[in-house]
Enzyme design. Structure first.
Site, PDB file in Angstrom:
ATOM      1  N   SER A  13       0.832  -1.236   0.003  1.00 36.41           N
ATOM      2  CA  SER A  13      -0.002  -0.028   0.156  1.00 36.41           C
ATOM      3  C   SER A  13       0.902   1.446  -0.075  1.00 36.41           C
ATOM      4  O   SER A  13       1.776   1.455  -0.936  1.00 36.41           O
ATOM      5  CB  SER A  13      -0.959  -0.019   1.236  1.00 36.41           C
ATOM      6  OG  SER A  13      -2.128   0.898   0.920  1.00 36.41           O
ATOM      7  N   ASP A  22      -8.867  -5.496  -5.517  1.00 34.66           N
ATOM      8  CA  ASP A  22      -8.426  -4.015  -4.669  1.00 34.66           C
ATOM      9  C   ASP A  22      -9.280  -2.920  -5.267  1.00 34.66           C
ATOM     10  O   ASP A  22      -9.337  -2.705  -6.167  1.00 34.66           O
ATOM     11  CB  ASP A  22      -6.769  -4.019  -4.929  1.00 34.66           C
ATOM     12  CG  ASP A  22      -6.344  -2.981  -3.740  1.00 34.66           C
ATOM     13  OD1 ASP A  22      -7.214  -2.606  -3.214  1.00 34.66           O
ATOM     14  OD2 ASP A  22      -5.254  -2.893  -3.924  1.00 34.66           O
ATOM     15  N   HIS A  36      -6.929  -5.588  -1.122  1.00 33.89           N
ATOM     16  CA  HIS A  36      -6.017  -4.735  -0.919  1.00 33.89           C
ATOM     17  C   HIS A  36      -5.062  -5.782   0.174  1.00 33.89           C
ATOM     18  O   HIS A  36      -3.633  -5.303   0.171  1.00 33.89           O
ATOM     19  CB  HIS A  36      -6.360  -3.522  -0.552  1.00 33.89           C
ATOM     20  CG  HIS A  36      -5.317  -2.367  -0.041  1.00 33.89           C
ATOM     21  ND1 HIS A  36      -4.599  -1.960  -1.244  1.00 33.89           N
ATOM     22  CD2 HIS A  36      -4.930  -1.862   1.028  1.00 33.89           C
ATOM     23  CE1 HIS A  36      -3.879  -1.241  -0.485  1.00 33.89           C
ATOM     24  NE2 HIS A  36      -3.853  -0.897   0.850  1.00 33.89           N
TER      25      HIS A  36
END
Length: 644
Positions: A501, A589, A621
């Site tokens: 991320s 995601d 994600h």
């Protein structure tokens, strides 16, 4: 009674099991644990989605999944007392397993937060777009509160919840004729809720006869309402709307009028309480209703704290702050039962273990007892680094901030040339907790808590706004240089960087901005181009905020905002990347579109740079499926072994 989750690679699933302990206290002093009896064998829990004990502890409610059906079971001391087939009754959608949507039992009625499913969409409207709550909450759109009458087996949906809010985190009011709940405003449209404590929400009181009133302030974010044992006082967490999606919160107290029990901490002094950054456990009050216990980040570790309702004094309850190098680095409070605290403790070289201790009286310390030592520990040493930015890297709006890092290394040198270093960069927050994958790597792991991480005060979090791609990148590089200078056993020629991320965003920035410094990179769902991400992310508010722009629901992208986002993105440095890159992307995601990683993949492929892409079509994600985690871990190890 504790419930655990363990990964089973053979079945490619996570198994839940229970374990029970018996504690024997002194007859003269019930707060002194004399003996901890060893637990019996673990018992598997099959299909349990949610479970909760009644306040009298005489009943236990279980929502269980069996195939496509969901059952509500009520158990007492004689066995199964009642079972309702929720799917067959067809009054609501599927019960959702989330901390925001608990199940609570009181006397002969049960309140639960349930969500509508697609079955309520009529055939003529099946093509109409239905909003949901984003990443990890796909298809979860309109929650409802339900009450079950255990005598008659009837389920009623509570009415009069405001049309513009989605209810959750419900609990019974003292009279049992009303409930408190948190309502998240979903107009004009929903934003991603997972991992975000900054969504506009309010605390409501809903009577069973249909009267609903808001009892908290406007334009705030609230969560985790918890009622005192005598029912006279309600506490909850409160924060700002928008801004960073993980921030310092205040602990507010409502007993007639509302007051702040713990305020937001802007800049803690060394050794001081640093603020509240995580959810309250469901049971956090002392038996007399005068103290509240919780866990929260403080610099590079997590601690357990107690706040006195009268004096508002905060005390640390762990026994590790005197010497961090020899004890647990992460303490997480699980529950408080009749002043007995149960915490989960771990460190980089010690897997999670349960410890118990009674709340102390004035000027006393807690006597902690470990219920069961981990089956194994790892031969790793770990130290904490405090890092101060140079004058030219200081933030002019928030000057004088420092940050931290953790150095985890094998006790013995692997080779004469030194130990390879893997720089781990987090996306949300980081503490001295155990990470099962990291413990298996025979490398030095160097996690960095750059400015903007939780546990360092609200000023540190706010300092990152408008500075992503520069301040955080320089912080990580500064921490790496400090580690290399302080420890000559590390090999400066064998450095790799990994992260997911925002951590993947920083990883790709580092190999682009310092192309001759790192030998390899592994990134999970990284942000690559903030400009192209703007229209696809479920947290569009953070996309504006991180680049330094004000967010409002009616924002329309301008050339100025898109240009600023592009300049802060790793894609602008892609031509300089030399290190081999491993990309791991989740096809579902919702937070960072997998097309972000694909954008970098195509750039590197076109330039002949070494790159490998792993695509997980059914994952999101967090890349949290069991088979995905195994695949990512093994491929990362092979990638680091090959290039280091």
């Amino acid at each position: 009674h504790a419930e655990w989750i363990q990964t089973d690679l053979v079945r490619n699933s996570r198994l839940r099991y229970s374990q029970q302990w018996t504690l024997i206290a002194d007859s003269n002093n019930h707060k002194n644990i004399r003996t901890v009896l060893p637990p019996g064998p673990c018992s598997p829990l099959s299909g349990e989605l949610l479970s909760e004990l009644s306040p009298t502890r005489g009943l236990r409610a279980v929502v269980r999944e069996t195939g496509s059906q969901q059952l509500l079971e009520i158990w007492d001391r004689h066995g199964l007392r009642k079972s309702l087939n929720l799917s067959a009754l067809n009054i609501h959608g599927r019960v959702y397993d989330d901390i925001r949507l608990p199940v609570l039992v009181r006397k002969h009625t049960l309140i639960s937060s349930l969500l509508y499913g697609d079955v309520f969409v009529s055939t003529q409207d099946r093509s109409v777009y239905c909003e949901d709550w984003g990443e990890a909450l796909t298809s979860k759109s309109v929650p409802v509160l339900c009450v079950v009458d255990l005598h008659h087996g009837e389920i009623d949906v509570l009415q009069s919840v405001p049309q513009d809010v989605s209810p959750g985190q419900a609990l019974w009011a003292p009279c049992s004729q009303a409930v408190f709940f948190v309502g998240w405003y979903h107009e004009p449209f929903r934003l991603g809720l997972k991992f975000c404590s900054n969504r506009r929400s309010a605390l409501f009181r809903l009577s069973l006869d249909g009267h609903c009133e808001c009892i908290s302030g406007d334009n705030l974010s609230v969560s985790c309402p918890r009622l005192s044992p005598d029912g006279s006082t309600l506490i909850y967490l409160q924060g700002s709307v928008f801004g960073p999606h993980n921030q310092c919160l205040s602990l507010d107290l409502k007993s007639g009028k509302t007051s702040t029990m713990l305020d937001v901490v802007s800049r803690p002094q060394t050794g001081d309480f640093a603020g509240v950054y995580e959810a309250l456990p469901s049971h956090c009050w002392s038996a007399d209703g005068e103290k509240v216990v919780f866990s929260s980040a403080v610099r590079n570790w997590k601690d357990v704290f107690m706040v006195d309702r009268g004096t508002k004094k905060v005390s640390s309850l762990s026994d590790n702050l005197s010497d961090l190098s020899k004890v647990y680095g992460s303490w997480k409070l699980l529950t408080v039962q009749r002043d007995l605290m149960v915490v989960c403790c771990s460190s980089p070289n010690s897997p999670p273990t349960l410890r118990v201790g009674f709340l102390p009286s004035a000027d006393e310390t807690v006597t902690w007892r470990t219920l069961q030592q981990p089956v194994t520990t790892f031969d790793y040493l770990w130290t904490v680094l405090d890092v101060t930015p140079t004058s030219d890297e200081d933030n002019l709006r928030y000057p004088g901030l420092d940050f931290g890092a953790i150095l985890v290394k094998p006790s013995h040198l692997l080779c004469e040339t030194g130990t390879p270093v893997v720089v781990f960069i987090h996306g949300l927050d980081l503490s001295l907790a155990f990470r099962r994958h990291s413990a298996s790597l025979p490398l030095c792991l160097h996690p960095v808590n750059y400015r903007g991480s939780t546990g360092f005060g609200q000023d540190s979090i706010l300092s990152l706004i408008g500075q992503v791609g520069s301040q955080d990148v320089k912080d990580v590089q500064r921490a790496v240089m400090a580690a290399l200078q302080n420890d000559k056993t590390l090999d400066p020629k064998r450095l790799a960087v990994i992260g997911g991320s925002h951590g993947g965003f920083l990883s790709c920035h580092l190999i682009g901005q310092y192309p001759d410094f790192y030998r390899a990179c592994a990134a999970r769902n990284p942000v690559i181009n903030a400009a192209t991400l703007l229209g696809t992310s479920d947290i569009v508010d953070w996309r504006y905020t991180s680049a330094g722009f004000q967010f409002s629901y009616d924002n329309i992208p301008t050339a100025e905002t898109l240009a600023a986002m592009l300049l802060k993105s790793p894609i602008t440095h892609a031509a300089q990347i030399k290190a081999p890159v491993l990309l791991m992307l989740g096809g579902k995601d919702r937070r960072v579109s997998p097309h972000q990683g694909l954008e970098l993949y195509k750039v590197l492929k076109s330039r002949g740079s070494p790159v490998r892409l792993l695509w997980f079509p059914e994952d999101g994600h967090s890349l949290s499926r069991v088979d995905t985690q195994v695949d990512c871990f093994l491929n990362t190890v092979l990638w680091l072994t090959q290039h280091l």
